[in-house]
Design a protein around this motif. Structure first.
Motif, PDB file in Angstrom:
ATOM      1  N   ILE A   1      27.286  51.037  72.132  1.00 42.84           N
ATOM      2  CA  ILE A   1      27.535  51.805  73.362  1.00 42.84           C
ATOM      3  C   ILE A   1      28.293  53.103  73.095  1.00 42.84           C
ATOM      4  N   TYR A   2      28.926  53.202  71.918  1.00 39.25           N
ATOM      5  CA  TYR A   2      29.719  54.391  71.610  1.00 39.25           C
ATOM      6  C   TYR A   2      28.918  55.462  70.863  1.00 39.25           C
ATOM      7  N   LYS A   3      27.683  55.178  70.557  1.00 38.25           N
ATOM      8  CA  LYS A   3      26.890  56.126  69.775  1.00 38.25           C
ATOM      9  C   LYS A   3      26.716  57.452  70.504  1.00 38.25           C
ATOM     10  N   LYS A   4      26.540  57.383  71.806  1.00 37.43           N
ATOM     11  CA  LYS A   4      26.330  58.607  72.605  1.00 37.43           C
ATOM     12  C   LYS A   4      27.561  59.506  72.588  1.00 37.43           C
ATOM     13  N   ASP A   5      28.732  58.923  72.312  1.00 41.04           N
ATOM     14  CA  ASP A   5      29.982  59.697  72.275  1.00 41.04           C
ATOM     15  C   ASP A   5      30.314  60.209  70.874  1.00 41.04           C
ATOM     16  N   GLY A   6      29.501  59.843  69.897  1.00 42.20           N
ATOM     17  CA  GLY A   6      29.770  60.266  68.530  1.00 42.20           C
ATOM     18  C   GLY A   6      30.500  59.231  67.702  1.00 42.20           C
ATOM     19  N   GLY A   7      30.585  58.008  68.234  1.00 39.94           N
ATOM     20  CA  GLY A   7      31.211  56.929  67.472  1.00 39.94           C
ATOM     21  C   GLY A   7      32.722  56.890  67.613  1.00 39.94           C
ATOM     22  N   ILE A   8      33.355  56.127  66.725  1.00 37.76           N
ATOM     23  CA  ILE A   8      34.802  55.929  66.730  1.00 37.76           C
ATOM     24  C   ILE A   8      35.373  56.529  65.444  1.00 37.76           C
ATOM     25  N   PRO A   9      36.115  57.633  65.532  1.00 37.56           N
ATOM     26  CA  PRO A   9      36.599  58.325  64.327  1.00 37.56           C
ATOM     27  C   PRO A   9      37.374  57.438  63.357  1.00 37.56           C
ATOM     28  N   ALA A  10      38.147  56.478  63.860  1.00 33.16           N
ATOM     29  CA  ALA A  10      38.974  55.650  62.985  1.00 33.16           C
ATOM     30  C   ALA A  10      38.149  54.831  61.997  1.00 33.16           C
ATOM     31  N   LEU A  11      36.898  54.595  62.309  1.00 35.03           N
ATOM     32  CA  LEU A  11      36.056  53.820  61.408  1.00 35.03           C
ATOM     33  C   LEU A  11      35.704  54.593  60.151  1.00 35.03           C
ATOM     34  N   THR A  12      35.676  55.911  60.239  1.00 33.33           N
ATOM     35  CA  THR A  12      35.209  56.745  59.135  1.00 33.33           C
ATOM     36  C   THR A  12      35.958  56.470  57.839  1.00 33.33           C
ATOM     37  N   GLU A  13      37.291  56.369  57.920  1.00 32.28           N
ATOM     38  CA  GLU A  13      38.089  56.194  56.714  1.00 32.28           C
ATOM     39  C   GLU A  13      37.995  54.790  56.146  1.00 32.28           C
ATOM     40  N   VAL A  14      37.792  53.792  56.999  1.00 39.64           N
ATOM     41  CA  VAL A  14      37.845  52.409  56.510  1.00 39.64           C
ATOM     42  C   VAL A  14      36.479  51.770  56.286  1.00 39.64           C
ATOM     43  N   LYS A  15      35.428  52.379  56.788  1.00 42.39           N
ATOM     44  CA  LYS A  15      34.125  51.738  56.692  1.00 42.39           C
ATOM     45  C   LYS A  15      33.741  51.458  55.248  1.00 42.39           C
ATOM     46  N   PHE A  16      34.037  52.386  54.372  1.00 40.13           N
ATOM     47  CA  PHE A  16      33.718  52.191  52.964  1.00 40.13           C
ATOM     48  C   PHE A  16      34.976  52.080  52.112  1.00 40.13           C
ATOM     49  N   SER A  17      36.003  51.491  52.709  1.00 44.44           N
ATOM     50  CA  SER A  17      37.232  51.148  51.991  1.00 44.44           C
ATOM     51  C   SER A  17      37.363  49.635  51.969  1.00 44.44           C
ATOM     52  N   ILE A  18      38.113  49.135  51.022  1.00 42.16           N
ATOM     53  CA  ILE A  18      38.262  47.684  50.856  1.00 42.16           C
ATOM     54  C   ILE A  18      39.740  47.311  50.921  1.00 42.16           C
ATOM     55  N   THR A  19      40.065  46.383  51.806  1.00 43.71           N
ATOM     56  CA  THR A  19      41.416  45.833  51.859  1.00 43.71           C
ATOM     57  C   THR A  19      41.509  44.738  50.805  1.00 43.71           C
ATOM     58  N   SER A  20      42.340  44.954  49.811  1.00 44.31           N
ATOM     59  CA  SER A  20      42.433  43.989  48.712  1.00 44.31           C
ATOM     60  C   SER A  20      43.652  43.095  48.812  1.00 44.31           C
ATOM     61  N   GLU A  21      44.666  43.513  49.630  1.00 42.59           N
ATOM     62  CA  GLU A  21      45.855  42.679  49.762  1.00 42.59           C
ATOM     63  C   GLU A  21      46.597  42.984  51.053  1.00 42.59           C
ATOM     64  N   ARG A  22      47.565  42.130  51.348  1.00 42.55           N
ATOM     65  CA  ARG A  22      48.456  42.291  52.496  1.00 42.55           C
ATOM     66  C   ARG A  22      49.889  42.126  52.013  1.00 42.55           C
ATOM     67  N   GLY A  23      50.816  42.574  52.864  1.00 43.62           N
ATOM     68  CA  GLY A  23      52.232  42.397  52.564  1.00 43.62           C
ATOM     69  C   GLY A  23      52.749  43.439  51.588  1.00 43.62           C
ATOM     70  N   CYS A  24      54.066  43.591  51.550  1.00 45.20           N
ATOM     71  CA  CYS A  24      54.669  44.590  50.666  1.00 45.20           C
ATOM     72  C   CYS A  24      56.124  44.218  50.385  1.00 45.20           C
ATOM     73  N   PHE A  25      56.486  44.168  49.103  1.00 41.06           N
ATOM     74  CA  PHE A  25      57.881  43.902  48.747  1.00 41.06           C
ATOM     75  C   PHE A  25      58.635  45.191  48.446  1.00 41.06           C
ATOM     76  N   GLY A  26      58.037  46.339  48.802  1.00 43.21           N
ATOM     77  CA  GLY A  26      58.702  47.624  48.591  1.00 43.21           C
ATOM     78  C   GLY A  26      59.901  47.826  49.498  1.00 43.21           C
ATOM     79  N   SER A  27      59.811  47.325  50.734  1.00 45.25           N
ATOM     80  CA  SER A  27      60.934  47.318  51.688  1.00 45.25           C
ATOM     81  C   SER A  27      61.537  48.686  51.958  1.00 45.25           C
TER      82      SER A  27
END
Length: 636
Positions: A285-311
């Motif tokens: 349904i969003y195609k007519k609006d040009g899609g959702i910009p936030a998807l552009t950066e993550v569509k071909f990115s891979i989440t490999s982990e969660r969490g962070c001990f950097g604090s």
């Protein structure tokens, strides 16, 4: 599963359903991708046999927008989206943003301020007795009484303000299944008070079993900033699933009770999430609006982990994802990469492989998994802990496997590299060579944030020497392999503890190091962080020592300008700062000057004598030092 989740009554009927079990209400547009919270929650419940409908960005001014599917059998699950709605709407200067990358075509204004509260109020008007569960980043960071930057006051728990029954904090897959199972067994929402990683409200505490800690009340933290700092410290010290305690905070005649954090997903569980066949695209349904910009950066990115001990003190990840790093298996990540290559839009480039910190792949140490994260020690600050496991070999091996997949041309690393962790690795030269050779897209983004020890100590970040050594290693490695690649530093201005003199010190460092930031972030006081507590109270809650906080808009503008002193638009602010701080030696024609006089402008006797520096006779271009006349880069 072969289609998007239903977004309308028509979709529901086409599936042969008369109703749905749960309705997920989201402040984001519906993108069926594992990087979007509503999609994850909806698909996890669907995989457990529940019928789920999605209401994305409802018209909050129209109660009928919550009635798309009728009354759900078990309840509403509400989130404001991937970003806190107030951060999504306003800049640090409290100016309204014009766009929203999580909305169709990037259009702004499609979600309300304080979305959780508005959505829940609307649902209550539509269906008075339907259970409501709230979750996501906005719920996580506002679970207790919290300082609200936009109102400039302490607000009560969002659980109470929204009128929801249960608040899920952290990554919510495990909690939402337990809650759904309880509701489907006809357990009333008010009795679902035993799930770890959740917050509930109650009028009395006698039924609580086991040990709990009562933190200063809402009334106390509103009236006394020391009580606020104390309350935050108690939350901070119990943000661990192994050694954390149940926390209680009184709000008037009610209590907000936080169960201990949920244990993070194991590797098999995390892999299981990514076995779910998401559509990995925005709804048609969003195609007519040009899609959702936030998807552009993550569509071909891979989440490999969660969490962070950097604090890092200014980061909310500890409060949301926790300090225990969880990572996916190589096999799971490789499978996702191979599926990417079948996408018609895939051009051969995987944009990122990482998470909150790309080069963290495992828990910090064995003790963390047995006894929990240390209560009063950090893993990397002020120096790496002797028990910290430092190893990049697994991550390097993963990247090597990915770039060998047919159809993959390049695999980039764009999420943050924790440079002090890398520099503590005995094989840092080997990993840096691998990184520069194959995984840098011409620019490596790193986040030193500042250079002044006064500021870094409050940020929980390492000193400048560590970053200096990292920069040298990066440049030497690129020289060795014959590549011309730059480094883009992320810097923060006006963090608690930072004075104008600290900003000048950072400007001098940038001058001498050959680095220049394209962007500078003013410190943004978001709920739930250590730095925000410093900003509001003027105290470091871990030590109760006083902290200088730059709040005057003029001073904040000056600090920001100093970090981009070469920008002509910042000239007057930089000049005034140098004069005010008696640093006229940095204004003039000398080889140490930050800015030069403009046409017909007199500097009298402000010019300082020249001094010899290793960088004399060199010019900087976006982080790379080149030979030439150094003073040409100064403002005219």
């Amino acid at each position: 599963m072969s289609d998007f989740l239903p977004i309308s009554a028509r979709d529901m009927v086409q599936r042969g359903w008369k109703d749905v079990d749960f309705v997920v209400v989201s402040g984001d547009a519906y993108v069926d991708h594992p990087s979007f919270a509503a999609a994850i929650i909806g698909r996890v419940l669907e995989s457990r046999g529940y019928r789920v409908g999605i209401i994305a960005q409802p018209d909050w001014k129209n109660i009928d927008s919550y009635k798309v599917f009728g009354k759900p059998k078990f309840g509403f699950l509400v989130g404001s989206g991937n970003i806190d709605s107030m951060v999504n709407h306003y800049t640090v200067a409290k100016k309204r943003r014009r766009t929203d990358s999580y909305s169709p075509g990037g259009k702004g204004g499609l979600r309300p301020d304080r979305a959780l509260i508005t959505y829940c109020n609307g649902i209550r008007q539509a269906y008075k007795d339907s259970p409501i569960v709230i979750g996501g980043i906005e719920a996580s960071l506002r679970r207790f009484a919290h300082y609200d930057y936009w109102d400039d006051r302490v607000r009560s728990s969002v659980l109470l303000d929204s009128g929801a029954d249960i608040l899920v904090y952290g990554m919510g897959e495990r909690q939402i299944v337990q809650i759904a199972d309880a509701l489907s067994c006809n357990v009333e929402a008010k009795y679902i008070n035993y799930v770890n990683g959740t917050v509930f409200k109650t009028g009395e505490l006698d039924f609580l079993m086991g040990e709990y800690i009562e933190i200063p009340s809402y009334e106390e933290v509103c009236q006394d900033k020391r009580s606020y700092a104390k309350a935050f410290r108690m939350q901070h010290e119990n943000q661990d699933p192994i050694r954390g305690k149940v926390l209680v905070q009184r709000h008037g005649k009610s209590y907000v009770v936080q169960n201990i954090p949920v244990m993070p997903l194991g590797r098999e569980e995390l892999d299981g999430l990514y076995l779910i066949p998401f559509k990995r695209n925005y709804h048609p349904i969003y195609k007519k609006d040009g899609g959702i910009p936030a998807l552009t950066e993550v569509k071909f990115s891979i989440t490999s982990e969660r969490g962070c001990f950097g604090s890092c003190s200014f980061c909310a990840i500890t409060f949301h994802q926790g300090r225990i790093v969880q990572s996916r298996s190589h096999e799971s990540i490789e499978k996702e990469a191979r599926e990417m290559t079948n996408d018609a839009d895939f051009k051969g480039y995987i944009h990122d492989v990482g998470g909150p910190t790309a080069n963290f792949r495992n828990a910090a140490c064995d003790n963390q998994l047995k006894h929990g994260s240390c209560k009063s020690r950090q893993c990397l600050y002020p120096k790496p802990c002797e028990n910290l496991k430092i190893d990049h070999s697994d991550y390097a091996q993963l990247l090597k496997k990915l770039r060998k997949i047919d159809g993959v041309k390049k695999v980039f690393v764009r999420s943050g590299i924790r440079y002090d962790y890398l520099m503590a690795d005995k094989n840092r030269k080997g990993f840096m060579k691998e990184l520069c050779n194959h995984h840098v897209s011409g620019q490596l983004k790193v986040a030193p944030e500042h250079i002044s020890e006064n500021v870094l100590s409050l940020m929980g970040k390492p000193g400048g020497k560590t970053f200096d050594n990292f920069v040298k290693l990066y440049r030497n490695t690129n020289a060795e392999i014959g590549k011309e690649q730059y480094m883009i530093p992320y810097l923060m201005s006006s963090h608690p503890g930072s004075r104008v003199k600290d900003a000048i010190k950072l400007a001098e460092y940038l001058r001498d190091s050959g680095l220049y930031p394209e962007q500078v972030q003013d410190f943004y006081p978001t709920p739930g962080t250590l730095s925000t507590t410093m900003y509001y109270t003027g105290l470091n809650p871990l030590t109760m020592e006083e902290v200088y906080v730059p709040k005057d808009p003029r001073e904040k503008a000056i600090q920001r300008a100093l970090l981009q002193y070469k920008n002509p638009q910042n000239y007057e602010l930089v000049k005034k700062a140098l004069i005010k701080e008696n640093r006229e030696d940095l204004f003039g024609f000398s080889n140490i000057a930050l800015i030069r006089p403009r046409h017909k402008e007199k500097i009298d006797e402000c010019e300082a004598p020249k001094r010899n520096k290793k960088t004399n006779g060199k010019k900087t271009v976006r982080g790379k030092v080149k030979k030439g006349q150094r003073d040409r880069r100064n403002n005219r």
